[in-house]
Design an enzyme around this catalytic site. Structure first.
Site, short mmCIF file in Angstrom:
data_model
loop_
_atom_site.label_atom_id
_atom_site.label_comp_id
_atom_site.label_asym_id
_atom_site.label_seq_id
_atom_site.Cartn_x
_atom_site.Cartn_y
_atom_site.Cartn_z
CB SER A 144 -37.51 -47.11 -53.88
OG SER A 144 -38.37 -46.80 -54.16
CE1 TYR A 157 -39.68 -42.32 -51.83
CE2 TYR A 157 -38.73 -42.82 -53.60
CZ TYR A 157 -39.56 -42.80 -53.06
OH TYR A 157 -40.07 -43.83 -52.55
N1 LIG Z 1 -45.74 -45.23 -54.62
C1 LIG Z 1 -45.25 -45.85 -54.67
O1 LIG Z 1 -45.12 -45.62 -56.41
C2 LIG Z 1 -43.94 -46.39 -53.52
C3 LIG Z 1 -42.78 -47.20 -54.72
C4 LIG Z 1 -41.56 -47.29 -54.52
C5 LIG Z 1 -42.09 -47.21 -52.71
N2 LIG Z 1 -42.36 -46.67 -52.18
C6 LIG Z 1 -42.64 -46.52 -50.36
O2 LIG Z 1 -43.52 -47.25 -50.23
C7 LIG Z 1 -43.42 -46.17 -48.88
C8 LIG Z 1 -45.10 -46.31 -48.46
O3 LIG Z 1 -45.64 -45.80 -49.75
P1 LIG Z 1 -47.07 -45.93 -50.20
O4 LIG Z 1 -46.89 -45.31 -51.27
O5 LIG Z 1 -48.39 -46.82 -49.67
O6 LIG Z 1 -47.61 -43.57 -49.44
P2 LIG Z 1 -48.61 -42.94 -48.73
O7 LIG Z 1 -48.13 -42.14 -48.64
O8 LIG Z 1 -49.99 -43.75 -49.23
O9 LIG Z 1 -48.27 -44.24 -47.67
C9 LIG Z 1 -47.22 -43.69 -46.94
C10 LIG Z 1 -47.25 -43.81 -44.87
O10 LIG Z 1 -46.56 -43.07 -44.42
C11 LIG Z 1 -47.22 -42.39 -43.21
N3 LIG Z 1 -45.82 -41.69 -42.63
C12 LIG Z 1 -45.62 -40.97 -43.47
N4 LIG Z 1 -44.68 -39.73 -42.05
C13 LIG Z 1 -44.42 -40.60 -41.21
C14 LIG Z 1 -43.89 -41.03 -39.96
N5 LIG Z 1 -43.13 -39.66 -39.96
N6 LIG Z 1 -44.01 -42.06 -38.76
C15 LIG Z 1 -45.35 -42.86 -39.27
N7 LIG Z 1 -45.53 -43.38 -40.66
C16 LIG Z 1 -45.59 -41.77 -41.38
C17 LIG Z 1 -47.90 -41.63 -43.71
O11 LIG Z 1 -48.87 -41.62 -42.64
C18 LIG Z 1 -48.64 -43.37 -44.56
O12 LIG Z 1 -50.54 -43.45 -44.00
C19 LIG Z 1 -42.79 -45.99 -48.70
O13 LIG Z 1 -41.25 -45.20 -47.75
C20 LIG Z 1 -42.38 -45.34 -50.03
O14 LIG Z 1 -41.94 -44.58 -50.25
C21 LIG Z 1 -43.62 -45.95 -52.79
#
Ligand SMILES: NC(=O)c1ccc[n+]([C@@H]2O[C@H](COP(=O)([O-])OP(=O)(O)OC[C@H]3O[C@@H](n4cnc5c(N)ncnc54)[C@H](O)[C@@H]3O)[C@@H](O)[C@H]2O)c1
Length: 253
Positions: A144, A157
């Site tokens: 991130s 985080y």
């Molecule tokens: N959305 C943003 O703005 C953003 C920004 C930077 C980084 N990220 C990172 O991107 C990645 C995806 O995030 P997203 O925004 O698509 O979120 P999201 O919540 O839509 O998807 C995250 C997925 O991870 C799964 N998950 C959670 N705990 C888990 C576990 N213990 N085992 C297996 N699966 C698990 C959830 O069920 C979900 O489907 C994450 O690592 C998040 O930290 C997101």
């Protein structure tokens, strides 16, 4: 640029929603067989259905990335389904903090570190031997922009995503001579459920989120998927140990 991925196999964790789902769909659109993994079975099976609806090949394997035995079984299931593993996108992650550092709880710390750090470590631990045995591969971990600098009211985080970059760089150097590349993608704010959960209570926060990116908007899941496919592809053959910001210019300020 031709990606030329046909016949290969990709694994995506956190693929039931958001960035993971979009990346699973993008791999499938390039002709890869895709193992869709998540703790959310309904969402994961939904991703598989979306891939099959467009003529692609995918299967769902449920896995909690914090559990060693489940991660090991995920890799065994991948081999049983498709016989190999060429690319892994270790993307499952959570964000549950509500306040400043001194307001955090031990439970929040353990939960965030468990999924975001231990989960990525366990996935790489079980993926790397498979890739080495077949002569190479590529791994992309989701960090991130919070892994590149401060993230107020998201300090645990931020620590977890700095750790993802540490794991990524160390693994990249350890296996650099083995045709195994390891990189991280660093999204800024992307339009997913994670973003909506954090901002639905306060529309002003959504305006702030858009304003923090010089391009004037938050990112799209497809823009992260495109970066992940590039990092996996031979086109990025000289790129390893890199943390690629995909952030609308946010870290350039
Ligand atoms: N959305 C943003 O703005 C953003 C920004 C930077 C980084 N990220 C990172 O991107 C990645 C995806 O995030 P997203 O925004 O698509 O979120 P999201 O919540 O839509 O998807 C995250 C997925 O991870 C799964 N998950 C959670 N705990 C888990 C576990 N213990 N085992 C297996 N699966 C698990 C959830 O069920 C979900 O489907 C994450 O690592 C998040 O930290 C997101």
């Amino acid at each position: 640029m031709s990606m030329n991925f046909s016949g290969q196999v990709a694994l995506v964790t956190g693929a039931a929603n958001g960035i993971g789902r979009a990346t699973a769909l993008a791999f499938a659109a390039e002709g890869l067989k895709v193992v869709v993994s998540d703790v959310d079975t309904a969402g994961g099976e939904g991703t598989v259905q979306l891939i099959r609806d467009t003529g692609g090949e995918a299967c769902f394997i449920r896995c909690d990335v914090t559990r060693d035995a489940e991660v090991k079984a995920l890799m065994e299931g991948t081999l049983a389904a498709y016989g190999r593993l060429d690319y892994a996108f270790n993307n499952a992650g959570i964000e549950i903090e509500k306040g400043k550092l001194a307001e955090g709880s031990e439970a929040e710390f353990d939960a965030i570190m468990g999924v975001n750090v231990k989960g990525v470590w366990l996935c790489m631990k079980h993926q790397i031997p498979l890739m080495l045995a077949q002569g190479g591969g590529a791994i992309v971990n989701t960090a991130s922009v919070a892994g590149l600098g401060a993230a107020p009211k998201m300090s645990i985080y931020a620590a977890s995503k700095h750790a993802v970059i540490g794991l990524t760089k160390s693994a990249a150097v350890e296996y650099a001579k083995k045709k195994l590349r390891v990189n991280a993608v660093c999204p800024a704010v992307i339009d997913t459920d994670m973003f909506r959960r954090a901002h639905e209570a306060d529309p002003k926060k959504a305006e702030f989120a858009a304003a923090m990116h010089p391009v004037g908007r938050i990112g799209k899941v497809e823009e992260i998927a495109a970066a992940v496919l590039y990092l996996c592809n031979d086109a990025a053959g000289f790129t390893t140990g890199h943390a690629l910001a995909v952030d609308g210019g946010a870290t350039a300020i």
